[in-house]
Structures are given as C-alpha cells and as structure tokens.
Scaffold this active site. Structure first.
Site, PDB file in Angstrom:
ATOM      1  N   GLU A 198     -20.395   2.310 -12.621  1.00  0.00           N
ATOM      2  CA  GLU A 198     -20.497   3.053 -13.888  1.00  0.00           C
ATOM      3  C   GLU A 198     -20.685   4.554 -13.696  1.00  0.00           C
ATOM      4  O   GLU A 198     -21.611   5.151 -14.233  1.00  0.00           O
ATOM      5  CB  GLU A 198     -21.645   2.458 -14.729  1.00  0.00           C
ATOM      6  N   ASN A 203     -16.912  -0.409 -10.046  1.00  0.00           N
ATOM      7  CA  ASN A 203     -17.166  -1.300 -11.179  1.00  0.00           C
ATOM      8  C   ASN A 203     -17.561  -0.496 -12.417  1.00  0.00           C
ATOM      9  O   ASN A 203     -18.373   0.431 -12.323  1.00  0.00           O
ATOM     10  CB  ASN A 203     -18.316  -2.246 -10.798  1.00  0.00           C
ATOM     11  N   HIS A 207     -17.824  -6.609 -20.939  1.00  0.00           N
ATOM     12  CA  HIS A 207     -18.859  -6.899 -21.941  1.00  0.00           C
ATOM     13  C   HIS A 207     -18.223  -6.637 -23.311  1.00  0.00           C
ATOM     14  O   HIS A 207     -18.051  -5.488 -23.702  1.00  0.00           O
ATOM     15  CB  HIS A 207     -20.074  -5.994 -21.744  1.00  0.00           C
ATOM     16  N   GLU A 249     -18.274  -9.125 -15.192  1.00  0.00           N
ATOM     17  CA  GLU A 249     -19.510  -9.325 -15.971  1.00  0.00           C
ATOM     18  C   GLU A 249     -19.208  -9.830 -17.380  1.00  0.00           C
ATOM     19  O   GLU A 249     -19.869  -9.445 -18.345  1.00  0.00           O
ATOM     20  CB  GLU A 249     -20.306  -8.012 -16.056  1.00  0.00           C
ATOM     21  N   ASP A 304     -19.142 -11.195 -20.846  1.00  0.00           N
ATOM     22  CA  ASP A 304     -19.842 -11.904 -21.909  1.00  0.00           C
ATOM     23  C   ASP A 304     -19.282 -11.391 -23.230  1.00  0.00           C
ATOM     24  O   ASP A 304     -18.632 -10.342 -23.267  1.00  0.00           O
ATOM     25  CB  ASP A 304     -21.373 -11.803 -21.819  1.00  0.00           C
TER      26      ASP A 304
HETATM   27  C1  XIL Z   1     -28.186  -5.705 -16.331  1.00  0.00           C
HETATM   28  C2  XIL Z   1     -29.029  -6.916 -16.026  1.00  0.00           C
HETATM   29  O1  XIL Z   1     -28.372  -8.073 -16.468  1.00  0.00           O
HETATM   30  C3  XIL Z   1     -30.369  -6.796 -16.688  1.00  0.00           C
HETATM   31  O2  XIL Z   1     -31.206  -7.878 -16.309  1.00  0.00           O
HETATM   32  C4  XIL Z   1     -31.016  -5.493 -16.304  1.00  0.00           C
HETATM   33  O3  XIL Z   1     -32.218  -5.347 -17.022  1.00  0.00           O
HETATM   34  C5  XIL Z   1     -30.094  -4.343 -16.609  1.00  0.00           C
HETATM   35  O4  XIL Z   1     -28.864  -4.542 -15.958  1.00  0.00           O
HETATM   36  N1  XIL Z   1     -23.637  -3.401 -16.233  1.00  0.00           N
HETATM   37  C6  XIL Z   1     -23.978  -3.731 -14.953  1.00  0.00           C
HETATM   38  C7  XIL Z   1     -25.099  -4.666 -14.704  1.00  0.00           C
HETATM   39  O5  XIL Z   1     -23.293  -3.329 -14.009  1.00  0.00           O
HETATM   40  O6  XIL Z   1     -25.782  -4.367 -13.526  1.00  0.00           O
HETATM   41  C8  XIL Z   1     -26.062  -4.729 -15.861  1.00  0.00           C
HETATM   42  O7  XIL Z   1     -26.999  -5.760 -15.594  1.00  0.00           O
HETATM   43  C9  XIL Z   1     -25.320  -4.940 -17.142  1.00  0.00           C
HETATM   44  C10 XIL Z   1     -24.347  -3.818 -17.402  1.00  0.00           C
END
Ligand code: XIL
Length: 613
Positions: free
Chosen positions: A168, A219, A255, A285, A287
C-alpha cells in the site's frame, strides 16, 4: 516457452515421460466437496488470512472449528498480522517470529503454502518505531529496514513461497490524476534516502538477496480496475521490469462491496496489462462487506449478490493464466477484520460467523467447477523435444497450461482390445472432433496422440475437455497448424535434450558405460514421424515391423550421414511412436555424438546424443 510459468507443482515432466506412465492405474473420478479439492483440480492455491496468538490468547489454531475449516477448505494461508512489524520487531533490538512460525508449522502439517505479509508498510508499527523514525537519519532508517527484511525473509526462507514486500505505497487518487507515493517513514518521513519508488525497489532487492527463490509481490487495494491508482502501480512495475528490479507479482487486495467491485472486463484488463509485463497477480485479501441490520445480519438478497461478486472475481482469475492465487481475508465472518474497520458492515467472507458455508461458498465452487480451462495453442509441444509449432499425425504432444484436470496424475491403461483410451481421469483431447488416444492427464499437463485423421490438413482445432465426475463437463479450443511430420527423439532426462533414449543392437541402453561399437547399430525412438502406411489406427499398438512412415527418413550421427536400416512403427509400442535403426558410419570419434533424424524435410531437435565406442 517457459514451462514453469504457472508456478504450480504440476510440472512433473521428469517422471511423467509417457513411457513411464502407461502402466499406472487411471485415477477414479472423484466429486469435489471442498474449495481446497476444487482448487487442486485447477492447480490454483486458495488461501485465507489466518491468526495464531500474535496478540495474545486465544490461539486461533487451537480452536478446532477454526483450524479444521482452515485446513480442509484452504490450501494456502497468509498470516493476517503475525508477520507484520508490530509483531515481528517488538523492540528495536529483538525479533519475534514465534507466531509466524506457528502458522507456518500449521501450514506445513496440513500441506498448505504460506504467503508472507508484509515487510514494508506505512502502518501497524511497534510502539517504538514512529518515535525512532522522528529523529533518525535516512541512513539509520535504511539500516533498520535492511536488517528487518533480511532477518525476516531469512528466517522464513524456503517456508514462505511469496512475500508482499511492500504494501500500500500509493495514495488514493483525487480526481483523475495519477497519485503519488504515500507519506511514510520509509519514503519521506524521513525515508531511507532514496527518491520516488527507489525505496520500494531497494526493499525488493533486499528481500531477493535474502531468499532468491521467493516470489516477490507489491500489494495494494483499489487497483483491481483501470484508473489512476492502477496506472501508478503499472508504471512502477514497468519501470522495475525494465531496470531488473526483482518483482514477480502484484497483489490485488480486493476488499470490495456489493455496490463497488471491478467488473469482469475491468479486472481482465488489469490482469492482462500485468501479464504483458510477465507479472503474476494474486488476489490476496478478498472480502465483500455487507451492511448489517440491527441484529447483525446481512439480507438474503445481499448474500446472493455477494455470491455473484465472488464468482465473478474467481472466474475472471481462472480465465487469465497470470492470475495464480486466490485468497480471502479471514477464515470466517467470526474472525473478519471488517466489523472492526468498517462499523456497520460485516458478513464479508464465504463462511459465516458459525463457520458454515454461505452462498458465496457455493458460487466459488461453481466458478472452480465450471470455468472453461485456459488453452493456448503455443503451449502444445512435442512430448519428446518439448518444442512447439505445428502438430503432425501420430505425434505425441504434451499440452501445458490447461488449468482444469485431475489433481493427481492419471495414466492410460490399455482397454480390453489393447487400445489406448480416449479418456484418462476425466480428461479428453479431441482434434477436429476426433477423440485422441490419451497417455496421461494432470491439471496443467496433459499428453495425447494426435489422430492420424489430421494428415493432409492445414490446421486442426484442438479441444481439451474435462469431466470432474460431479456432472460438470467443460472444454476449450485452440487452433494449431498441421505439418506432415515433426520428428523428435525421446531423451533420457526431462529436458528434451542430452542423452537419447537409444538402444544398442542388443537392446541394452546406450550410455557412456555402454557405448555402441564403432561398426554397430543403434535403435532410436521418437515421435512426430507423420502418417504410417497401412497401420494408422489411432491408439492401437503398432502391428509389427514392415509398414513405413510415408515420407523418406534419413539420419546423421556426428554430422555424418548414417545408413537407415529401418524406419517405421515401433513394434509393441503405440502407433505414432517411430523407431529408426541406424548403422554407425565409419570413422566417428569415440564419445557422445549428436544424432538427428529427418522425416521428409523436418528434422528432430538438436542436442540428442548417442555414445560411440
Ligand atoms: C488488517 C488486519 O486484518 C487487522 O487485523 C489489522 O488490525 C489491520 O490490518 N490491507 C492489508 C492488511 O494489507 O494487512 C490489512 O489487515 C487489511 C488491509
């Protein structure tokens, strides 16, 4: 072609030379019931973010419901937090890899792969780090980051197959302007002393030095569809590729919300833009967060729409060969980060708060089971030389990259009438509708014998079809040119070059310790000789010596023309395998000598040798 392009464990050409597998039993068709089983038939890892006890008890891996779902439904895991800075470097002088080790051990015990996440991010720091950065020099920050990356990647070397090296790093766009880099202690506050994306490139180089075999990813989120943020990432990746920065892939976090997700066309466009640079993509990731009602529930309609979103993303991934992993961000809704990070939202994952499958689980299964396999004519190669191009009647070919098939190798068994089957393990290959004799099938690597019916054609339509035994039959086609002959000699090793699988006249294997006598003869076995007069029955064993290939056969050894004693079908082997017997010309030097056979105007591959006394 790069035979390793898909990164899967399916590339087994050393042991699966067709001769070796003919006697293996055919794998029974088995219906799949878990995501993990379905994903195995696609040779794609399916993963979930997972936790141990990195922030204290309870240890999630000790929860049988959690652990059983994780290991039965997923073939990969990624620590959601356990490999981040706040866990792994709790003080400036200490590392803590224990929670990561526990997750890796769980993965190994369950035959799962591990993605590492992450090495360089703008947030989730141990409490000492921001104050330290506030007064540190860029040189001190560079040392700190180098040491951290080196220690962590070295610690997990060989156990983590892919790392999110930098996470990020780009700002979210305002309007249509391509966004710049996000402020961070590694970039500009104070940074490690490099301008622009230099700090990112440096992080990749440090990670690569620590584990040259790990795949290295950038990522980010909101880069799943075309737009200014994706453009910023693409420009960086292009620059890295041009300048030899060791980047293998880009992680699309995914996401999403029902009201905001990339269309199949948009996602395809981004996957293809990265494929053009030779870059893989992992969906890292996923969801899909839903609004919850006052009882904390999502509506049935939203859950159905969510299922469609998951199916669209996975289907699109399966259709693009450079999309090489699919992962969701959490084992179930019971442990999802969404309710904490986005109050009022939840129900984002394929399994609910009771670890029960949701409509999204079923739709992911549907995507796995019904998406047509990828098929690309340039990945159709000769089974002896591994060279591509036109196919010839009777040629044994290996098709790489058809990403749906038996998860375990299925080999041919001769049927009651002594014929090769046209179906192994549910896989079939048809040429212009004619089912071909099959040698073996494994997802991403299938071997078949080109029917003699293609003789005389300009091109043929190859159809690869897979029946998963669960009522799903899917196929895809590719058109390839046809040639009269494409001879290739079987070699002893898997490379298609080196020592030939050549016999001396007494049927013993030619080798350095068993060379052919200077006045002796050798028996060469090959494929791609073209049509065979009089005995060109697809899938039958060759009827015995006598019938010849339809074009003239010549040969050289050591660059000298050799007398061809016999050229035709190989008695006892399947029609299509050719045997060429040569006498050794006088005057050859002792040692390995290159052997070439020519059928009509086409010659076998270079680099095959027979040893002369
Ligand atoms: C999130 C975790 O799931 C949480 O438990 C933590 O508090 C914050 O980070 N992008 C990412 C992940 O690359 O590392 C993040 O994970 C979600 C967003």
């Amino acid at each position: 072609m790069d035979l390793a392009y898909d990164g899967s464990e399916g590339m087994r050409h050393s042991t699966e030379k067709w001769l070796a597998v003919v006697l293996l039993g055919a794998a029974p068709l088995a219906g799949q019931t878990t995501l993990r089983q379905a994903a195995a038939a696609r040779a794609i890892p399916i993963g979930a973010a997972a936790s141990a006890d990195e922030y204290g008890p309870p240890d999630m891996l000790q929860d049988p419901t959690y652990a059983n779902l994780l290991s039965s439904q997923y073939s990969m895991l990624e620590p959601g937090n356990a490999m981040k800075w706040d866990v792994t470097q709790p003080t400036q002088t200490t590392y803590n890899f224990q929670p990561g080790d526990e997750l890796v051990a769980f993965a190994q015990a369950n035959g799962m792969r591990v993605r590492g996440h992450n090495l360089c991010w703008y947030t989730q720091f141990p409490s000492w780090l921001a104050p330290y950065a506030a007064t540190a020099t860029p040189a001190e920050m560079a040392t700190l980051l180098q040491n951290h990356i080196t220690a962590e990647v070295t610690h997990f070397k060989g156990r983590v197959f892919a790392w999110d090296v930098v996470n990020e790093a780009f700002n979210d766009p305002t309007g249509s302007a391509v966004p710049g880099l996000r402020d961070s202690i590694w970039y500009d506050q104070p940074g490690i002393g490099l301008t622009g994306t230099g700090y990112i490139a440096q992080a990749f180089q440090w990670a690569h030095a620590a584990d040259p075999n790990a795949l290295l990813f950038y990522n980010d989120y909101n880069i799943e569809e075309p737009g200014p943020k994706f453009t910023a990432v693409l420009n960086m990746v292009q620059d890295f590729v041009t300048n030899g920065v060791p980047i293998d892939g880009v992680g699309f976090e995914m996401h999403v919300m029902n009201s905001y997700y990339p269309s199949a066309a948009e996602l395809t466009q981004n996957l293809q833009a990265l494929a053009a640079l030779g870059i893989q993509v992992h969906i890292t990731e996923m969801d899909d967060r839903l609004l919850l009602d006052s009882n904390g529930d999502a509506s049935a309609a939203d859950l159905q729409a969510q299922a469609q979103v998951y199916q669209t993303v996975l289907t699109t991934c399966l259709q693009q060969p450079n999309c090489t992993a699919f992962q969701v961000w959490g084992v179930s809704d019971a442990v999802s980060w969404i309710p904490g990070a986005f109050p009022g939202y939840g129900a984002a994952l394929p399994f609910d708060v009771n670890y029960q499958p949701k409509p999204a689980f079923s739709s992911l299964m549907t995507a796995m089971e019904t998406t047509a396999p990828a098929l690309n004519g340039s990945y159709v190669v000769n089974a002896a030389s591994y060279q591509g191009g036109a196919v010839a009647p009777g040629e044994i070919v290996t098709i790489f990259g058809a990403n749906y098939g038996p998860a375990n190798l299925a080999g041919a068994q001769l049927d009651a009438s002594g014929m090769f089957p046209t179906n192994v393990g549910g896989a079939q290959v048809l040429f212009d509708g004619v089912p071909s004799p099959m040698v073996y099938a494994l997802v991403n690597q299938v071997s078949a014998i080109v029917p003699f019916e293609v003789a005389g054609k300009q091109q043929t339509v190859i159809q690869y079809q897979y029946n998963d035994g669960n009522g799903n039959v899917v196929s895809n086609t590719a058109t390839v040119p046809v040639t009269a002959s494409a001879p290739a000699i079987f070699s002893l090793n898997a490379s298609g070059s080196g020592p030939g699988a050549i016999l001396n006249a007494d049927y013993s294997l030619n080798s350095a310790s068993n060379p052919v006598a200077a006045n002796g003869a050798i028996l060469i076995f090959g494929t791609g000789g073209g049509a065979i007069v009089g005995s060109a029955t697809d899938g039958a064993l060759a009827p015995g010596a006598g019938s010849l290939v339809t074009q003239p056969v010549t040969a050289t050894i050591g660059g000298v023309a050799a007398n061809v004693l016999y050229a035709g079908p190989a008695p006892g082997l399947v029609n299509g395998v050719i045997q060429v017997n040569l006498s050794i010309p006088a005057g050859l030097a002792a040692g390995p000598q290159p052997v070439v056979i020519t059928v009509g105007t086409a010659s076998s591959q270079k680099g095959i040798t027979a040893v002369v006394q």
